[in-house]
Design a protein around this motif. Structure first.
Motif, PDB file in Angstrom:
ATOM      1  N   TRP A 267      11.138  35.073   0.109  1.00  0.00           N
ATOM      2  CA  TRP A 267      10.017  35.002   1.058  1.00  0.00           C
ATOM      3  C   TRP A 267      10.224  36.009   2.188  1.00  0.00           C
ATOM      4  O   TRP A 267       9.314  36.740   2.549  1.00  0.00           O
ATOM      5  CB  TRP A 267       9.893  33.590   1.637  1.00  0.00           C
ATOM      6  N   GLY A 268      11.436  36.044   2.735  1.00  0.00           N
ATOM      7  CA  GLY A 268      11.714  36.964   3.829  1.00  0.00           C
ATOM      8  C   GLY A 268      11.585  38.423   3.420  1.00  0.00           C
ATOM      9  O   GLY A 268      11.024  39.236   4.153  1.00  0.00           O
ATOM     10  N   ALA A 269      12.068  38.743   2.224  1.00  0.00           N
ATOM     11  CA  ALA A 269      11.986  40.125   1.743  1.00  0.00           C
ATOM     12  C   ALA A 269      10.545  40.539   1.494  1.00  0.00           C
ATOM     13  O   ALA A 269      10.148  41.667   1.828  1.00  0.00           O
ATOM     14  CB  ALA A 269      12.815  40.278   0.468  1.00  0.00           C
ATOM     15  N   VAL A 270       9.762  39.657   0.911  1.00  0.00           N
ATOM     16  CA  VAL A 270       8.350  39.976   0.635  1.00  0.00           C
ATOM     17  C   VAL A 270       7.554  40.035   1.936  1.00  0.00           C
ATOM     18  O   VAL A 270       6.719  40.915   2.120  1.00  0.00           O
ATOM     19  CB  VAL A 270       7.733  38.941  -0.350  1.00  0.00           C
ATOM     20  N   THR A 271       7.825  39.115   2.842  1.00  0.00           N
ATOM     21  CA  THR A 271       7.111  39.091   4.125  1.00  0.00           C
ATOM     22  C   THR A 271       7.475  40.322   4.951  1.00  0.00           C
ATOM     23  O   THR A 271       6.622  40.932   5.581  1.00  0.00           O
ATOM     24  CB  THR A 271       7.450  37.800   4.902  1.00  0.00           C
ATOM     25  N   GLY A 272       8.745  40.684   4.937  1.00  0.00           N
ATOM     26  CA  GLY A 272       9.203  41.883   5.634  1.00  0.00           C
ATOM     27  C   GLY A 272       9.147  41.749   7.145  1.00  0.00           C
ATOM     28  O   GLY A 272       8.956  40.665   7.693  1.00  0.00           O
ATOM     29  N   GLY A 273       9.314  42.861   7.795  1.00  0.00           N
ATOM     30  CA  GLY A 273       9.298  42.875   9.251  1.00  0.00           C
ATOM     31  C   GLY A 273      10.543  42.206   9.819  1.00  0.00           C
ATOM     32  O   GLY A 273      11.426  41.753   9.093  1.00  0.00           O
ATOM     33  N   THR A 274      10.582  42.160  11.128  1.00  0.00           N
ATOM     34  CA  THR A 274      11.731  41.570  11.803  1.00  0.00           C
ATOM     35  C   THR A 274      11.897  40.099  11.451  1.00  0.00           C
ATOM     36  O   THR A 274      13.004  39.644  11.143  1.00  0.00           O
ATOM     37  CB  THR A 274      11.593  41.728  13.334  1.00  0.00           C
ATOM     38  N   LEU A 275      10.794  39.354  11.475  1.00  0.00           N
ATOM     39  CA  LEU A 275      10.864  37.925  11.173  1.00  0.00           C
ATOM     40  C   LEU A 275      11.306  37.692   9.733  1.00  0.00           C
ATOM     41  O   LEU A 275      12.215  36.891   9.471  1.00  0.00           O
ATOM     42  CB  LEU A 275       9.508  37.247  11.418  1.00  0.00           C
ATOM     43  N   GLY A 276      10.673  38.371   8.795  1.00  0.00           N
ATOM     44  CA  GLY A 276      10.995  38.171   7.382  1.00  0.00           C
ATOM     45  C   GLY A 276      12.444  38.474   7.071  1.00  0.00           C
ATOM     46  O   GLY A 276      13.141  37.681   6.426  1.00  0.00           O
TER      47      GLY A 276
END
Length: 163
Positions: free
Chosen positions: A39-48
């Protein structure tokens, strides 16, 4: 893939992982950690990527802690790794002979038989088997706790992104 579909798939994987952490049929903590990492890798950005990093750290910590704590508990009680290995092998065999419950029956029975052979005392073998079961419980609790924390980190991130 839309964010809602991704969130739903990750939520289902987390649910399966949490069940797996308790039932010990699948490596639940690893499933939760992997789902949150994806999820974090797909969402990306600082938060992801921050959520992905936290998932990796918590999953790794759970893997290390559960073996350290359970191992230390067993070592203090004098239960050798060999007995656990016999229990694990018979647990795996039991899983295929008696689906699902055979894993537990095989583990407990195998550990007891190994300890009975080693100690030559049924009472002491029962005690050692009880210690092995408590150590297994410690492992399950550590894995479940870390998986729940990982899931909560993910849920907080999803809510901050979607609301």
């Amino acid at each position: 893939m839309s964010g809602t579909v991704l969130d739903l798939l990750v939520a289902l994987a987390i649910l399966a992982g949490l069940v797996g952490a308790v039932v010990q049929v699948i490596p639940g903590g690893l499933v939760v950690g992997t789902a949150v990492f994806v999820w974090g890798a797909v969402t990306g950005g600082t938060l992801g990527w921050s959520v992905a990093a936290v998932a990796v750290i918590l999953t790794a910590a759970a893997l290390v802690l559960k073996y350290l704590l359970a191992g230390r508990y067993l070592k203090r009680r004098g239960v050798p790794n060999r007995s656990l290995l016999v229990g694990a092998v018979l647990g795996i065999i039991g899983f295929f002979v008696i689906p699902f419950v055979g894993l537990f029956i095989g583990f407990i029975g195998g550990t007891y038989l190994a300890e009975l052979q080693r100690l030559r005392d049924p009472r002491a073998a029962r005690q050692a088997t009880a210690h092995a079961m408590r150590a297994t419980g410690i492992s399950i609790l550590v894995e479940l706790a870390m998986a729940l924390v990982t899931a909560m980190v993910w849920l907080g991130a999803v809510l901050s992104v979607r609301l």
